[in-house]
Design a protein around this motif. Structure first.
Motif, short mmCIF file in Angstrom:
data_model
loop_
_atom_site.label_atom_id
_atom_site.label_comp_id
_atom_site.label_asym_id
_atom_site.label_seq_id
_atom_site.Cartn_x
_atom_site.Cartn_y
_atom_site.Cartn_z
N ILE B 7 0.86 -1.21 0.00
CA ILE B 7 0.00 0.00 0.00
C ILE B 7 0.89 1.25 0.00
O ILE B 7 0.64 2.22 -0.73
CB ILE B 7 -0.95 0.00 1.24
CG1 ILE B 7 -1.94 -1.16 1.14
CG2 ILE B 7 -1.71 1.33 1.36
CD1 ILE B 7 -2.61 -1.52 2.44
N SER B 11 0.97 4.07 -3.03
CA SER B 11 0.73 5.48 -2.71
C SER B 11 1.91 6.35 -3.14
O SER B 11 1.75 7.45 -3.66
CB SER B 11 0.49 5.58 -1.20
OG SER B 11 0.17 6.87 -0.84
N SER B 104 -4.54 3.19 6.44
CA SER B 104 -4.45 4.66 6.32
C SER B 104 -3.03 5.13 6.61
O SER B 104 -2.52 6.03 5.94
CB SER B 104 -5.41 5.34 7.29
OG SER B 104 -6.71 4.94 7.02
N LYS B 107 -0.79 4.30 3.65
CA LYS B 107 -1.13 5.17 2.52
C LYS B 107 -0.55 6.57 2.76
O LYS B 107 0.03 7.18 1.86
CB LYS B 107 -2.66 5.24 2.37
CG LYS B 107 -3.12 5.83 1.08
CD LYS B 107 -4.63 5.80 0.98
CE LYS B 107 -5.06 6.68 -0.19
NZ LYS B 107 -6.44 7.05 -0.14
N ASP B 111 2.37 8.54 0.72
CA ASP B 111 2.01 9.82 0.11
C ASP B 111 2.99 10.93 0.47
O ASP B 111 3.32 11.79 -0.34
CB ASP B 111 0.59 10.20 0.59
CG ASP B 111 -0.02 11.29 -0.24
OD1 ASP B 111 -0.42 11.00 -1.36
OD2 ASP B 111 -0.07 12.44 0.23
#
Lengths: 265, 262
Positions: B7, B11, B104, B107, B111
């Motif tokens: 993940i 991202s 989350s 991610k 990011d």
């Protein structure tokens, strides 16, 4: 001319009334936003309390002067965003072709766009500015009157600056980011005393990014009244507002619709 | 663990597509750096050392703290996570073979990873231009400093997750972000804790400011093993406490979901 002015003020009043009524629908949310913005702004004073523990004057400003600087900054920002919030969304309206809805109405396009949105938390900024002004200036009615006058003129300059920056989007691709960065720049520069900057930056602050006319010159006039300086701020604000209207209308001729179907609710 | 790394990677790759957008953030960041260095230069105009810091150290502290805090900001916690909870979108994510909290977090880290690294590198370049090289910095300390930075980012994220999870109970929680963000910026980013009144300093050692902002910057500008141990202990406690609280709130919050069909 006078009828036109009356009509535009009426449009502003009607828009403000309905926008506020919309925001007040959720009263708890509105009140909490105002309280948090007051708290948020108050936290900045902590920074200055620490700086003034280290040095008694910063950039020629005493702590009381910094409070006036913050009061003017917050009140100007509050008035601008309370009455003309949509100005800060013009770059997106242009690049997404969403100006169509405003162009087709029998009203001045820029005025119609500008007054059609309000920011509820800006009420907190305005309130914060007024409270801080009363604390730092005291019950001196001449100074309070000047503070109110310069807050309104500051809001006009701030709004006009944003219109000029936003109008870049008519000519430049991805102008939104440039416009938002310019808006940030004027806000950031207005939070610090001018004495910390060198002469080159000071020239910029009285021309390209006119923080000097929103904050620095008004503070000097509030503390030591000078009629010529006051007239120069009024003239500058009027000139900047006219320039904003002129540039926006020039840019509007370059605008092309995206045939987007949307509804203004 | 492998799925969370995947993940993170997805991202990160997604973010790389929009790398040019960062260019505009740097204009704003450079302006802040310029103003901060101007104000500290002014304060130090008639003093060499204030509360144990030389002007070179204090300016580097403020610059790196700004780079660290601005570089690790994004919309995943301040908007997306709260929106997922309020809109009911979370219903589509809780039935997947991962824990939503760790999903989350992965991610978010993917990011911000590139943005944070670039912000710190740009910060170093701006620092060399505006301030000059950082005095008393030894490259051998870099691995320990990097560890403290990584833990600082994870703790800050865990606290943002806790604020986002408050959406299960609160309709409007954006204001909590503003205030929390401002508290960290005003008391941990603009200047080190030593600039605060001496009576208040011990209290702040028990706050996230010490673990997320002050700790990593203090070690960068004034490294000592004693301070490193203090910070690493504080970070371990905050890490465990915040992750535990986030998982607890998530478990409690899930019971409040009323998802619409459709």
């Amino acid at each position: 001319m006078l009828n036109e002015l009356k009509k535009n003020i009426k449009i502003l009043a009607i828009n403000l009334k309905y926008n506020m009524a919309k925001e007040m629908e959720n009263r708890t949310s509105f009140v909490s936003q105002v309280i948090f913005i007051l708290l948020n702004n108050a936290l900045y004073i902590v920074q200055w309390l620490v700086f003034y523990r280290l040095k008694s004057t910063i950039g020629g400003y005493s702590f009381d002067n910094i409070l006036i600087l913050w009061a003017l900054g917050a009140a100007s920002y509050g008035i601008s965003h309370l009455f003309f919030e949509n100005v800060y969304y013009i770059p997106e309206l242009i690049s997404n072709g969403k100006l169509d809805a405003y162009i087709t109405q029998p009203l001045n396009v820029l005025w119609n766009v500008s007054v059609s949105k309000t920011k509820p938390s800006a009420f907190g900024d305005l309130l914060y500015g007024i409270v801080l002004a009363i604390i730092s200036i005291g019950a001196d009615f001449q100074k309070i009157f000047l503070f109110m006058l310069f807050s309104c003129l500051g809001a006009i300059i701030l709004t006009s600056f944003s219109i000029l920056a936003s109008s870049l989007t008519f000519w430049i691709k991805r102008g939104e980011q440039i416009a938002h960065n310019l808006d940030f720049s004027i806000r950031i520069a207005s939070l610090y005393p001018e004495g910390i900057f060198n002469n080159f930056i000071k020239v910029i602050l009285y021309t390209i990014v006119p923080t000097g006319f929103i904050i620095y010159l008004p503070i000097r006039i509030i503390l030591n009244f000078n009629l010529i300086s006051m007239i120069s701020v009024i003239l500058f604000a009027s000139f900047f507002a006219l320039l904003a209207f002129y540039v926006f209308n020039k840019g509007l001729k370059k605008y092309s619709s995206s045939n987007l179907m949307s509804a203004r609710i | 663990m492998k799925k969370y790394f995947y993940i993170f990677k997805v991202s990160l790759i997604e973010k790389m597509q929009y790398l040019s957008n960062l260019a505009f953030d740097f204009i704003f960041f450079s302006l802040i750096v310029f103003i901060l260095t101007s104000i500290w230069r002014y304060i130090y105009s008639d003093a060499e050392i204030i509360n144990g810091y030389m002007v070179n150290q204090i300016m580097w502290y403020a610059l790196l703290a700004e780079a660290f805090w601005f570089g690790s900001r994004n919309r995943i916690f301040s908007e997306e996570m709260s929106y997922d909870i309020k809109s009911g979108n979370i219903a589509c994510k809780i039935n997947k073979p991962y824990n939503y909290i760790f999903f989350s977090l992965s991610k978010y880290l993917g990011d911000i990873f590139l943005k944070l690294v670039i912000f710190i590198l740009v910060g170093i370049i701006l620092g060399i231009v505006f301030i000059g090289s950082l005095q008393n910095f030894h490259i051998k300390n870099l691995p320990l400093i990097a560890l403290v930075y990584v833990l600082g980012v994870i703790i800050a994220s865990a606290i943002f997750i806790i604020i986002s999870l408050s959406s299960f109970w609160l309709e409007e929680n954006k204001s909590i972000y503003w205030v929390y963000d401002k508290i960290i910026i005003m008391l941990g980013v603009k200047f080190p804790l030593e600039m605060l009144p001496i009576q208040l300093q011990p209290i702040f050692k028990f706050t996230p400011i010490f673990a997320c902002a002050y700790g990593p910057m203090k070690l960068t500008v004034d490294f000592s093993m004693e301070v490193f141990y203090q910070i690493i202990i504080a970070q371990s406690l905050w890490l465990m406490g915040s992750i535990f609280l986030a998982l607890f709130m998530y478990k409690k919050g899930l019971k409040k979901i009323n998802a619409n069909g459709g």
